[in-house]
Scaffold this motif. Structure first.
Motif, PDB file in Angstrom:
ATOM      1  N   TYR A 147     -19.922  -9.033  12.974  1.00  0.00           N
ATOM      2  CA  TYR A 147     -19.241 -10.013  13.896  1.00  0.00           C
ATOM      3  C   TYR A 147     -17.808 -10.351  13.478  1.00  0.00           C
ATOM      4  O   TYR A 147     -17.481 -10.619  12.261  1.00  0.00           O
ATOM      5  N   VAL A 185     -26.923  -6.584  16.426  1.00  0.00           N
ATOM      6  CA  VAL A 185     -25.574  -6.696  16.160  1.00  0.00           C
ATOM      7  C   VAL A 185     -25.421  -6.560  14.533  1.00  0.00           C
ATOM      8  O   VAL A 185     -26.070  -7.378  13.702  1.00  0.00           O
ATOM      9  N   LYS A 229     -28.786  -0.209  21.521  1.00  0.00           N
ATOM     10  CA  LYS A 229     -29.702   0.161  20.395  1.00  0.00           C
ATOM     11  C   LYS A 229     -30.958   0.769  20.994  1.00  0.00           C
ATOM     12  O   LYS A 229     -31.262   1.878  20.218  1.00  0.00           O
ATOM     13  N   MET A 286     -25.294 -11.147   9.554  1.00  0.00           N
ATOM     14  CA  MET A 286     -24.419 -10.060  10.197  1.00  0.00           C
ATOM     15  C   MET A 286     -23.319  -9.934   9.091  1.00  0.00           C
ATOM     16  O   MET A 286     -23.011 -10.836   8.491  1.00  0.00           O
ATOM     17  N   ILE A 295     -23.422  -1.647  16.085  1.00  0.00           N
ATOM     18  CA  ILE A 295     -22.556  -2.563  16.807  1.00  0.00           C
ATOM     19  C   ILE A 295     -21.696  -3.719  16.275  1.00  0.00           C
ATOM     20  O   ILE A 295     -22.360  -4.432  15.351  1.00  0.00           O
ATOM     21  N   THR A 296     -20.645  -3.617  16.501  1.00  0.00           N
ATOM     22  CA  THR A 296     -19.696  -4.878  16.033  1.00  0.00           C
ATOM     23  C   THR A 296     -19.346  -5.586  17.365  1.00  0.00           C
ATOM     24  O   THR A 296     -18.818  -5.066  18.437  1.00  0.00           O
ATOM     25  N   LEU A 297     -19.592  -7.142  17.266  1.00  0.00           N
ATOM     26  CA  LEU A 297     -19.484  -7.761  18.453  1.00  0.00           C
ATOM     27  C   LEU A 297     -18.253  -8.886  18.044  1.00  0.00           C
ATOM     28  O   LEU A 297     -17.897  -9.116  16.912  1.00  0.00           O
ATOM     29  N   ILE A 311     -26.473  -5.204  24.291  1.00  0.00           N
ATOM     30  CA  ILE A 311     -26.589  -4.884  23.013  1.00  0.00           C
ATOM     31  C   ILE A 311     -28.165  -3.936  22.820  1.00  0.00           C
ATOM     32  O   ILE A 311     -28.280  -3.008  22.275  1.00  0.00           O
ATOM     33  N   PHE A 349     -27.870 -12.661  18.309  1.00  0.00           N
ATOM     34  CA  PHE A 349     -27.186 -11.080  18.208  1.00  0.00           C
ATOM     35  C   PHE A 349     -27.683 -10.556  17.004  1.00  0.00           C
ATOM     36  O   PHE A 349     -27.759  -9.421  17.131  1.00  0.00           O
ATOM     37  N   SER A 350     -27.877 -11.261  15.938  1.00  0.00           N
ATOM     38  CA  SER A 350     -28.267 -10.692  14.654  1.00  0.00           C
ATOM     39  C   SER A 350     -29.604  -9.883  15.119  1.00  0.00           C
ATOM     40  O   SER A 350     -29.961  -8.637  14.485  1.00  0.00           O
TER      41      SER A 350
END
Length: 451
Positions: free
Chosen positions: A258, A255, A228, A294, A235-237, A224, A250-251
């Motif tokens: 999600y 990200v 960035k 997210m 980004i979509t995870l 990630i 992640f946020s």
């Protein structure tokens, strides 16, 4: 208490929304309201109050003065506080002039006045079989789509970086007991695909896999952060259920979205298709994703074995009531080597109704014309775009690996050529952000009418 009431449903008698100037200020405001025990929930910003796929904070009018004092004291920057009584109104007079029943007209009038439609209304729309009323449904959705998101599609791309999975979902070709060849991509291989997407102008990459613990939190965070820092892409995870802490990490790493589909909002059906999952747990994870800041991607599968229309209505309404930002509904397609391999595939018309109804009730959100509907029917993606969808997801997994990411059999690989043709056939436009000169250097031909 039902799952919905337990996790997400507040009874706001006079609903208002707070629209902040940025995600940072929105999350700060949310944290302050929670600490002061002020009832609130995060929802996609409705049409007329802000941009598509942004988030607003919904609350009750009785708390308006307290909220104004709290955000002023905390120096939160915001665009405004608005009553949802003043929601955007749609002109559906052309639909009301069609040869439709009085019951259908009542529902269309509700939609025109931007009133919430009921489960009974959704079931009525799902049952429409006459050509005129089906056309009225599709036309209504298309008008709302045009008002909310315009004629340009959103183009995203998925890198399916692992097909290992610890789960045994009965419908999925990636299930743990599947005999298909397994693969994992390295960070370097993933970044090579992202580099290609960056060059053609894609703004958001979807990193998707089975539930594969090989990719630890640190490994995912490294990927990630590399994306960035080098490309500044969205980004979509989509890596299945993780922990509450991981969602926050992640946020914080950047990200934006999600994706964790609920698939169905029926406990009976959820248990039937997921032998090692739990509906309450899935809803809790979806709540954690939202609270981490997210944007939530969800949706469901239509035409699952034993699924009823009432269960379809429930999963559509879940998307609205939960405040989902990206809603992907795709058809059930049987996968070889699964317990459901001999069941019939889903019905195209039913799927198009679901796309249309979702646009009508959720409005200012992203709705993909899924790869699965393109696999169900060669015209499925075009028809979904005409029924209210506004997003196409390219498959950007290396060609040598694509066939091994077989969630279902006979997958239609939606590449740039296919997306261009679907856009042309649906009389829509490609996004302005694409690097057309580079794309044409690669040998693609793009009609000027869709640029």
């Amino acid at each position: 208490m039902s799952i919905l009431n337990k996790f997400i449903k507040n009874n706001f008698q006079k609903p208002y929304i707070l629209v902040c100037s940025s995600k940072t200020h929105m999350m700060y405001a949310k944290d302050i309201l929670d600490k002061n025990i002020v009832s609130n929930e995060l929802i996609p910003t409705p049409k007329g109050f802000g941009e598509i796929c942004t988030t607003a904070i919904k609350f009750d009018f009785k708390d308006k003065k307290e909220i104004e004092n709290l955000i002023k004291k905390s120096k939160i920057e915001y665009k405004g506080i608005y009553s949802l009584d003043n929601r955007y109104r749609y002109d559906l007079s052309s639909v009301l002039e069609m040869n439709i029943s009085d019951d259908m007209k009542k529902i269309i009038n509700k939609v025109q006045n931007n009133e919430d439609i009921s489960k009974k209304d959704v079931l009525y729309l799902l049952n429409r079989e006459t050509e005129e009323e089906y056309n009225a449904l599709i036309t209504t959705a298309d008008i709302i789509r045009k008002e909310c998101v315009g004629d340009r599609i959103e183009l995203r791309a998925a890198v399916e970086f692992s097909n290992y999975c610890i789960k045994n979902c009965n419908y999925c070709g990636l299930r743990k007991d599947s005999k298909q060849h397994r693969y994992r991509m390295s960070e370097e291989e993933i970044l090579e695909e992202v580099d290609y997407l960056y060059k053609i102008g894609i703004k958001t990459v979807i990193l998707q896999s089975g539930e594969d613990p090989f990719y630890t939190t640190d490994k995912l965070l490294n990927i990630i952060k590399s994306i960035k820092e080098k490309y500044r892409m969205g980004i979509t995870l989509s890596v299945g259920e993780r922990t509450e802490k991981e969602y926050r990490l992640f946020s914080e790493a950047g990200v934006n979205n999600y994706l964790l589909k609920i698939e169905t909002y029926s406990k009976r059906l959820f248990d039937y298709i997921h032998p090692d999952d739990d509906l309450d747990t899935r809803v809790q994870h979806t709540t954690w994703i939202k609270e981490a800041g997210m944007r939530v991607g969800s949706g469901g599968m239509i035409g699952l074995p034993t699924q009823t229309l009432e269960e379809i209505a429930d999963v559509i309404l879940f998307q609205r009531d939960f405040g989902v930002h990206m809603i992907g509904f795709g058809p059930f397609l049987p996968a070889k080597g699964t317990p459901y391999e001999n069941y019939s595939k889903s019905d195209l018309k039913l799927n198009l109704k679901v796309v249309a109804i979702t646009r009508i009730i959720c409005q200012n959100v992203f709705i993909p014309a899924t790869t699965a509907i393109a696999s169900l029917n060669s015209l499925g993606q075009t028809l979904a775009l005409e029924a209210g969808a506004n997003t196409i997801m390219l498959i950007s997994t290396p060609k040598a690996l694509r066939e091994n990411y077989g969630i279902y059999s006979n997958k239609n690989m939606v590449d740039l050529d296919f997306a261009i043709q679907s856009t042309l056939d649906s009389k829509r436009k490609l996004p302005k952000y694409l690097n057309y000169s580079y794309i044409e250097e690669l040998g693609y031909k793009i009609d000027n009418s869709i640029k």
